[in-house]
Write a protein that holds these residues in place. Structure first.
Motif, mmCIF file in Angstrom:
data_model
loop_
_atom_site.group_PDB
_atom_site.id
_atom_site.type_symbol
_atom_site.label_atom_id
_atom_site.label_comp_id
_atom_site.label_asym_id
_atom_site.label_seq_id
_atom_site.Cartn_x
_atom_site.Cartn_y
_atom_site.Cartn_z
ATOM 1 N N LEU A 61 1.064 -1.214 0.017
ATOM 2 C CA LEU A 61 -0.303 -0.494 0.021
ATOM 3 C C LEU A 61 1.240 1.212 0.127
ATOM 4 O O LEU A 61 0.175 2.424 0.150
ATOM 5 N N HIS A 62 2.227 0.879 0.089
ATOM 6 C CA HIS A 62 3.168 1.914 0.722
ATOM 7 C C HIS A 62 4.271 2.415 -0.539
ATOM 8 O O HIS A 62 3.761 1.769 -2.074
ATOM 9 N N ALA B 117 3.700 -0.486 -3.803
ATOM 10 C CA ALA B 117 3.771 -0.788 -4.940
ATOM 11 C C ALA B 117 4.163 -0.653 -6.889
ATOM 12 O O ALA B 117 3.751 -1.353 -7.222
ATOM 13 N N ARG C 96 -8.176 -3.264 -5.808
ATOM 14 C CA ARG C 96 -7.215 -2.210 -5.569
ATOM 15 C C ARG C 96 -6.217 -1.778 -6.745
ATOM 16 O O ARG C 96 -5.180 -3.088 -7.110
ATOM 17 N N ILE C 97 -5.951 -1.035 -7.694
ATOM 18 C CA ILE C 97 -5.275 -1.118 -8.856
ATOM 19 C C ILE C 97 -4.053 -0.599 -8.343
ATOM 20 O O ILE C 97 -4.208 0.906 -7.852
ATOM 21 N N GLY D 71 -1.071 1.480 -7.853
ATOM 22 C CA GLY D 71 -0.184 3.146 -8.025
ATOM 23 C C GLY D 71 -1.275 3.710 -8.746
ATOM 24 O O GLY D 71 -0.709 5.001 -9.148
ATOM 25 N N PHE D 72 -2.389 3.221 -8.417
ATOM 26 C CA PHE D 72 -3.046 4.477 -8.324
ATOM 27 C C PHE D 72 -3.320 5.261 -7.229
ATOM 28 O O PHE D 72 -3.866 3.807 -5.629
ATOM 29 N N GLY D 73 -4.228 6.007 -6.780
ATOM 30 C CA GLY D 73 -4.707 6.582 -5.251
ATOM 31 C C GLY D 73 -3.860 6.806 -4.425
ATOM 32 O O GLY D 73 -2.433 6.308 -3.954
ATOM 33 N N HIS D 74 -4.092 7.917 -3.674
ATOM 34 C CA HIS D 74 -3.716 8.352 -2.006
ATOM 35 C C HIS D 74 -4.825 8.857 -1.764
ATOM 36 O O HIS D 74 -5.589 9.382 -1.331
ATOM 37 N N ARG D 75 -3.384 8.793 -0.051
ATOM 38 C CA ARG D 75 -4.692 9.184 0.969
ATOM 39 C C ARG D 75 -4.578 11.067 0.805
ATOM 40 O O ARG D 75 -5.433 11.436 1.985
ATOM 41 N N LYS E 77 -13.814 8.550 -7.648
ATOM 42 C CA LYS E 77 -13.099 9.192 -6.880
ATOM 43 C C LYS E 77 -12.097 9.928 -6.239
ATOM 44 O O LYS E 77 -11.308 9.429 -5.362
ATOM 45 N N ILE F 115 -9.412 9.145 -8.134
ATOM 46 C CA ILE F 115 -8.162 8.188 -7.681
ATOM 47 C C ILE F 115 -7.533 8.725 -9.356
ATOM 48 O O ILE F 115 -8.039 8.252 -10.786
ATOM 49 N N ASN G 280 -0.178 7.521 -8.984
ATOM 50 C CA ASN G 280 0.732 7.426 -8.062
ATOM 51 C C ASN G 280 1.654 7.990 -8.402
ATOM 52 O O ASN G 280 2.430 7.397 -9.522
ATOM 53 N N ASP H 67 4.201 5.635 -8.117
ATOM 54 C CA ASP H 67 4.277 4.489 -8.357
ATOM 55 C C ASP H 67 4.414 3.555 -9.543
ATOM 56 O O ASP H 67 4.815 3.415 -9.890
HETATM 57 N N1 ACO Z 1 -7.742 1.232 -6.708
HETATM 58 C C1 ACO Z 1 -8.667 0.995 -6.737
HETATM 59 N N2 ACO Z 1 -10.090 2.150 -5.204
HETATM 60 C C2 ACO Z 1 -9.208 2.727 -5.166
HETATM 61 C C3 ACO Z 1 -7.604 2.610 -4.403
HETATM 62 C C4 ACO Z 1 -7.050 1.953 -6.413
HETATM 63 N N3 ACO Z 1 -5.339 1.771 -5.820
HETATM 64 N N4 ACO Z 1 -7.389 3.292 -3.661
HETATM 65 C C5 ACO Z 1 -8.424 3.676 -3.234
HETATM 66 N N5 ACO Z 1 -9.491 3.537 -3.552
HETATM 67 C C6 ACO Z 1 -11.285 3.460 -3.815
HETATM 68 C C7 ACO Z 1 -11.250 2.992 -2.455
HETATM 69 O O1 ACO Z 1 -11.946 1.244 -3.296
HETATM 70 C C8 ACO Z 1 -12.888 3.720 -1.331
HETATM 71 O O2 ACO Z 1 -13.732 3.665 -2.531
HETATM 72 P P1 ACO Z 1 -14.822 3.464 -1.454
HETATM 73 O O3 ACO Z 1 -14.710 4.723 -0.884
HETATM 74 O O4 ACO Z 1 -15.604 3.262 -2.603
HETATM 75 O O5 ACO Z 1 -14.842 2.529 -0.373
HETATM 76 C C9 ACO Z 1 -11.754 5.515 -1.350
HETATM 77 O O6 ACO Z 1 -11.084 4.435 -2.857
HETATM 78 C C10 ACO Z 1 -11.026 5.158 -0.914
HETATM 79 O O7 ACO Z 1 -10.114 4.768 -1.080
HETATM 80 P P2 ACO Z 1 -9.594 4.201 0.642
HETATM 81 O O8 ACO Z 1 -8.805 3.088 0.734
HETATM 82 O O9 ACO Z 1 -9.983 5.314 1.743
HETATM 83 O O10 ACO Z 1 -8.029 5.487 0.944
HETATM 84 P P3 ACO Z 1 -6.516 5.194 1.476
HETATM 85 O O11 ACO Z 1 -6.007 6.847 1.192
HETATM 86 O O12 ACO Z 1 -6.688 4.596 2.907
HETATM 87 O O13 ACO Z 1 -5.504 4.679 1.076
HETATM 88 C C11 ACO Z 1 -3.538 4.572 -0.898
HETATM 89 C C12 ACO Z 1 -4.914 5.301 -0.143
HETATM 90 C C13 ACO Z 1 -3.271 2.895 0.914
HETATM 91 C C14 ACO Z 1 -2.746 5.033 -1.094
HETATM 92 C C15 ACO Z 1 -4.797 3.734 -1.393
HETATM 93 O O14 ACO Z 1 -5.075 4.271 -2.855
HETATM 94 C C16 ACO Z 1 -4.351 2.440 -1.918
HETATM 95 O O15 ACO Z 1 -4.511 1.132 -2.016
HETATM 96 N N6 ACO Z 1 -3.753 2.778 -3.648
HETATM 97 C C17 ACO Z 1 -3.112 1.304 -3.964
HETATM 98 C C18 ACO Z 1 -1.617 1.211 -3.773
HETATM 99 C C19 ACO Z 1 -0.524 1.878 -3.903
HETATM 100 O O16 ACO Z 1 -1.071 2.495 -5.679
HETATM 101 N N7 ACO Z 1 0.011 2.571 -3.083
HETATM 102 C C20 ACO Z 1 1.130 3.650 -3.141
HETATM 103 C C21 ACO Z 1 0.610 4.937 -2.400
HETATM 104 S S1 ACO Z 1 1.747 6.052 -2.987
HETATM 105 C C22 ACO Z 1 2.786 5.953 -1.824
HETATM 106 O O17 ACO Z 1 2.774 4.932 -0.970
HETATM 107 C C23 ACO Z 1 4.765 6.025 -2.194
#
Ligand code: ACO
Length: 478
Positions: A310-311, A314, A344-345, A347-351, A399, A401, A404, A406
């Motif tokens: 998740l960090h 990825a 979870r896909i 390389g996408f999404g970020h807190r 959402k 997303i 990121n 990665d």
């Molecule tokens: N693919 C699909 N859906 C996603 C993704 C993803 N990569 N990331 C978030 N979502 C969705 C969640 O399912 C959630 O949907 P919902 O509200 O319908 O339930 C919504 O987006 C919010 O997701 P959270 O889990 O609350 O987001 P959080 O801030 O906790 O997580 C994280 C952030 C861990 C980075 C997440 O986006 C993820 O798992 N990404 C994939 C792993 C990744 O690429 N990590 C690298 C991050 S950059 C870094 O750390 C260097």
């Protein structure tokens, strides 16, 4: 003024074009008032699960504006640092708070060069089956071994001196003594009680800590490269004092001096990953530092946290995911299925980012640039582009997303011939600058991190002897 990167002007142009595109799309970013001001403690804030929104401390090291896709180190925009600076300069900036002048940078580079050679640490690391263990675990072991000397603080915990242990004559170890549980049954090391020096303090002093940081910033590249070599059952390579940090990393990994383009791309990647607010690994390293454990242990915690998928982990997963999808034409059906399975896909999404990550804005075009010369990687890149379009138009709109850091870094590293298992160690080699800068800053006004959990369990339960408990389901197996 910017004569530094004349040979690799194409890379500078790519970065500046990415900056212009970002400005065109989101305008000139302004900091958000609620996250860029001095605090008066105690602070009122709304905290979500995973400490979302919690303010852990004040910092001058760096800032992320997630709604605008803005990233700043010590006041400097990430696009400018990537276009004009170097990893060495950025590390100095993060640790010392200001960009160095010529003599300060020269001195800093000399110290890094001195710390880059770690023959004893690599010899010790070579005693482990590095080719069979996770690369981040090996990096962590190596990093821990950089801390070789026992201090008087360690002596209190009565561990054997690792130097004595390593050099002990095997015959002198009484292996025939039956290991009956006695503490000295197998290893009869003489307990070495280090004297508390007269002027000793309980914590490291400032200069000791800064030296440790430089040791780590420089040395972790040597360890990561050593791990890369040992995995292939090759001997580690000594650093070259004439090369930059990025060039040395590539040289020590491959044994080949990198081209100016390879060196520059690696340098940009190191700059981009160096710091990023209170991310999980930075926070983990700061939590450990706040207990007044030393910087090596703190950085070890950062490496452990960074490893997770998740960090930082990825980046490796992204490459595997693209390989799993196959050709770009399969993205659509793969995505439908992934959505159905709520996957979870990677390389996408970020807190924090709810806009395009500025680091992905740079790494995407760099990946495109590099694969021009790597025909065999074009299908992978095309799949990545198609997946990006799919995610941005669906999850992006719904959402927020976006790709990121990665998402494209793996393609960039793979195009330079680096194995996926080394992507996350390279991330750590860069992020160690941010960990160190934030640890040093926090220790100036240290208070141990100690949040609370809300107890939602039961009270007043009667203790039942084991024989009377009957058959019960394991509580964790639902
Ligand atoms: N693919 C699909 N859906 C996603 C993704 C993803 N990569 N990331 C978030 N979502 C969705 C969640 O399912 C959630 O949907 P919902 O509200 O319908 O339930 C919504 O987006 C919010 O997701 P959270 O889990 O609350 O987001 P959080 O801030 O906790 O997580 C994280 C952030 C861990 C980075 C997440 O986006 C993820 O798992 N990404 C994939 C792993 C990744 O690429 N990590 C690298 C991050 S950059 C870094 O750390 C260097």
């Amino acid at each position: 003024m910017y004569t530094l990167h004349e040979e690799t002007k194409e890379i500078t142009d790519i970065i500046l074009a990415a900056r212009d595109k970002a400005r065109e799309e989101v305008g000139k970013s302004e900091p958000e008032a609620q996250f860029a001001k001095p605090m008066t403690w105690p602070v009122q804030c709304t905290v979500g699960p995973g400490l979302e929104g919690a303010i852990a401390c004040e910092s001058k090291v760096g800032y992320v504006n997630g709604s605008k896709g803005m990233l700043v180190y010590r006041g400097y925009d990430i696009f400018d640092l990537c276009a004009y600076s170097t990893f060495e300069e950025v590390s100095y900036l993060l640790v010392h708070g200001e960009l160095p002048n010529t003599s300060q940078l020269r001195e800093f580079n000399c110290s890094l060069a001195r710390f880059r050679s770690l023959p004893m640490t690599l010899r010790r690391l070579g005693g482990f089956p590095v080719e069979n263990i996770n690369t981040m675990a090996a990096l962590r072991i190596g990093t821990m071994m950089m801390r070789q000397r026992l201090s008087f603080r360690d002596s209190q915990s009565a561990r054997p001196d690792p130097n004595t242990a390593i050099s002990a004559d095997e015959d002198s170890i009484p292996m025939e003594t039956k290991p009956m549980g006695e503490p000295h049954a197998i290893y009869e090391f003489k307990k070495k009680q280090l004297e508390r020096p007269k002027d000793a303090r309980e914590t490291q002093d400032e200069s000791e800590s800064v030296q440790s940081c430089m040791h780590l910033i420089s040395g972790m590249a040597t360890i990561a490269a050593g791990v890369a070599r040992m995995r292939e059952e090759k001997m580690p390579i000594e650093p070259d004092t004439e090369l930059s940090h990025a060039a040395n990393l590539l040289y020590m990994m491959t044994g080949r001096k990198p081209t100016p383009i390879e060196e520059r791309v690696m340098d940009v990647a190191l700059i981009l990953h160096a710091d990023h607010g209170m991310n999980a690994s930075t926070f983990a390293s700061m939590v450990v530092a706040s207990t007044l454990s030393d910087i090596y242990f703190s950085v070890g915690a950062g490496i452990a946290a960074l490893n997770g998928p998740l960090h930082g982990g990825a980046n490796e997963q992204v490459l595997r995911l693209l390989q799993e999808i196959g050709p770009a034409a399969k993205v659509s059906s793969w995505f439908e299925q992934a959505t159905r399975e709520k996957r979870r896909i990677m390389g996408f999404g970020h807190r924090v980012y709810k806009a395009y990550d500025p680091r992905a804005r740079i790494l995407g075009p760099l990946a495109k640039f590099l694969i021009q010369e790597k025909k065999e990687m074009r299908p992978l890149y095309n799949t990545a582009r198609e997946l990006e379009k799919k995610v941005v138009t669906t999850l992006g709109a719904e959402k927020k997303i976006f790709p990121n850091v990665d998402f494209y870094s793996g393609i960039v590293y793979a195009a330079m011939g680096i194995e996926p298992e080394l992507f996350t160690p390279i991330f750590a080699v860069s992020r160690v600058s941010g960990w160190c800068a934030r640890i040093l800053e926090y220790l100036d006004n240290n208070r141990i991190f100690r949040p609370r959990a809300m107890y939602i369990g039961e009270f007043d339960k009667e203790y039942v002897p084991i024989g009377k408990r009957g058959a019960k389901k394991n509580a964790r197996k639902k």
